[in-house]
Scaffold this active site. Structure first.
Site, PDB file in Angstrom:
ATOM      1  N   GLY A 217       0.827  -1.207   0.000  1.00 19.17           N
ATOM      2  CA  GLY A 217       0.000   0.000   0.000  1.00 19.17           C
ATOM      3  C   GLY A 217       0.850   1.241   0.000  1.00 19.17           C
ATOM      4  O   GLY A 217       2.068   1.175  -0.175  1.00 19.17           O
ATOM      5  N   ASN A 218       0.225   2.387   0.174  1.00 17.95           N
ATOM      6  CA  ASN A 218       0.985   3.639   0.262  1.00 17.95           C
ATOM      7  C   ASN A 218       0.319   4.579   1.250  1.00 17.95           C
ATOM      8  O   ASN A 218      -0.745   4.271   1.790  1.00 17.95           O
ATOM      9  CB  ASN A 218       1.157   4.266  -1.119  1.00 17.95           C
ATOM     10  CG  ASN A 218      -0.167   4.659  -1.731  1.00 17.95           C
ATOM     11  OD1 ASN A 218      -0.835   5.567  -1.271  1.00 17.95           O
ATOM     12  ND2 ASN A 218      -0.577   3.935  -2.778  1.00 17.95           N
ATOM     13  N   ARG A 219       0.932   5.708   1.485  1.00 19.23           N
ATOM     14  CA  ARG A 219       0.524   6.575   2.593  1.00 19.23           C
ATOM     15  C   ARG A 219      -0.477   7.653   2.213  1.00 19.23           C
ATOM     16  O   ARG A 219      -0.731   8.554   3.003  1.00 19.23           O
ATOM     17  CB  ARG A 219       1.770   7.221   3.199  1.00 19.23           C
ATOM     18  CG  ARG A 219       2.650   6.212   3.889  1.00 19.23           C
ATOM     19  CD  ARG A 219       3.949   6.830   4.341  1.00 19.23           C
ATOM     20  NE  ARG A 219       3.743   8.003   5.194  1.00 19.23           N
ATOM     21  CZ  ARG A 219       4.708   8.848   5.539  1.00 19.23           C
ATOM     22  NH1 ARG A 219       5.922   8.664   5.100  1.00 19.23           N
ATOM     23  NH2 ARG A 219       4.444   9.871   6.314  1.00 19.23           N
TER      24      ARG A 219
END
Ligand code: CTP
Length: 414
Positions: A217-219
């Site tokens: 995932g990412n932020r």
């Protein structure tokens, strides 16, 4: 009715409340307004007062309640309250109130106020699905919108009884945020330049699953996309927000589609883009996903070894939209978060990305120098495919959102 003429410098809000069960949520909305320094005059209908009494409104607003045209007649309340307002919010708005407003009736203080107000007017309807969908209500809503009012789409979900559907009052905090957005536009607030337009915004970060419990995932927080959706709704657009793994409350008046993966995001965005006048890709879709998916949880190796994860590229949704143009004439907007490179500035990288992706506008965020994700503030340059560059100084994500829509409106007009 209100006695004092208002406090100088504080925005004057008229909160009209009508007789639906959701009126208890307007108490929370009123609190938000007063706690953030707004000068609020509550104008309840007679039916609203059967649900929540005048002492509650008086206590929460810190002012006498303006209930009738026959109270303090020498102050001409039926004209003055509307004339002096910076914003009128009717929340909740029942089907009956919408009908009376659409027909210009003036049979109580709230409808008189609506006729005399020259400021922006925001309606947050709440009712049963059948009433919202009835042709009479549809016509009344269309009439009010055509005249320049912002009429929010109700939320979907649990209604008063056991039934569920469209008609819920949105989160009070989100109605408040939208009202603040309308007020912040100042003199331009009444200019609903996205009225009659349909827009799509994507937000958040996708998850690419390795197994049922693990993902890449990412932020991305989704805050910028949510601000864009809210700003478009405040300017009168019909908004579909495709949200990937965002934990924020649904913006008021916006249809939210929740997705997890890039494949789901792509499907939802392309479906909505078929009829949209603009698509803004504020989401951070993962560029890669695991080549395989394990139906069962992957166990770690007993011998301490580790297998590399094989990845494959995801489709580039922005490039596909820009190439395929599902609706001719629609404006396609991308985002670029760049850190710069030793021999290329962020502006050079963004200019190249705009050309490579083929979109109409690209919003460049400089994320170098330790600037973190999830901040309520932002700074950007909006690049136009025709070479225009609009720098947006450090400020709120709502402020940037409005600059983006300004550029979209300019392109739609051209
Ligand atoms: N985007 C997209 N689909 C993808 C990846 C990105 O639609 N699979 C969109 C994003 O929503 C954003 C824009 O493309 O609007 C820029 O994304 P970015 O990741 O910066 O672009 P990349 O092409 O991945 O470039 P880079 O090599 O810099 O990562």
């Amino acid at each position: 009715m209100s006695g004092a003429a208002g406090v100088p410098g504080r925005p004057r809000v008229v909160l009209g409340v009508t007789g639906g069960i959701a009126v208890y949520k307007a108490c929370e909305l009123l609190r938000r307004f007063t706690e953030s320094g707004h000068d609020v005059t509550v104008v309840p209908t007679a039916a609203a007062l059967r649900f929540v009494g005048a002492p509650t409104w008086a206590a929460l607003s810190g002012r006498p309640v303006a209930a009738g045209v026959w109270d303090r007649v020498h102050e001409v309340p039926h004209v003055r309250i509307g004339q002096e307002a910076d914003l009128v919010v009717v929340a909740p708005a029942t089907a009956d109130l919408l009908a009376r407003a659409a027909h210009g009736l003036a049979d109580d203080l709230l409808t008189n106020t609506l006729l005399t107000a020259r400021c922006p007017v925001l309606f947050a309807p709440a009712m049963h699905t059948e009433m919202w969908e009835h042709p009479a209500t549809r016509d009344n809503v269309a009439t009010l919108r055509r005249r320049g009012a912002v009429v929010l789409e109700p939320a979907e979900g649990r209604l008063t009884g056991a039934d569920t559907g469209k008609g819920r009052f949105p989160e009070p905090g989100e109605v408040f945020a939208l009202a603040v957005d309308v007020l912040a536009r100042g003199e331009r607030a009444g200019d609903l330049d996205l009225a009659g337009r349909e827009v799509v915004v994507s937000a958040g970060g996708t998850r690419e699953y390795l197994d049922p419990v693990r993902f890449l995932g990412n932020r991305s927080s989704g805050m910028q996309g949510y601000a864009l959706a809210r700003a478009a709704a405040a300017r009168g657009a019909r908004v579909t927000l495709v949200a990937a793994n965002v934990t924020l409350p649904d913006p008021a008046g916006v249809t939210v589609r929740r997705v997890e993966t890039t494949a789901e995001l792509r499907e939802a965005v392309l479906a909505a883009a078929a009829t949209a006048d603009a698509v803004v890709m504020a989401a951070a879709p993962a560029d890669y996903r695991p080549a395989g998916f394990s139906d069962t949880k992957i166990k770690k190796a007993e011998d301490g070894s580790a297998e590399p994860v094989a990845l494959v590229q995801n489709p580039d949704i922005l490039a596909e939209l820009s190439r395929e143009r599902p609706r001719p004439g629609a404006v396609i907007v991308g985002f670029a978060a760049e850190t710069g490179e030793p021999d290329r500035s962020v502006l050079e990288l963004a200019t190249a990305k705009l050309a490579r992706k083929g979109c109409d506008l690209l919003v460049l965020n400089d994320v170098g120098g330790g600037r973190v994700f999830g901040s309520p503030e932002t700074e950007a340059v909006v690049l136009d495919r025709d070479g225009g560059r609009t720098p947006v100084p450090r400020g709120s994500k709502a402020a940037l959102a409005h600059v983006v829509w300004d550029r979209v409106v300019a392109r739609l007009g051209a």
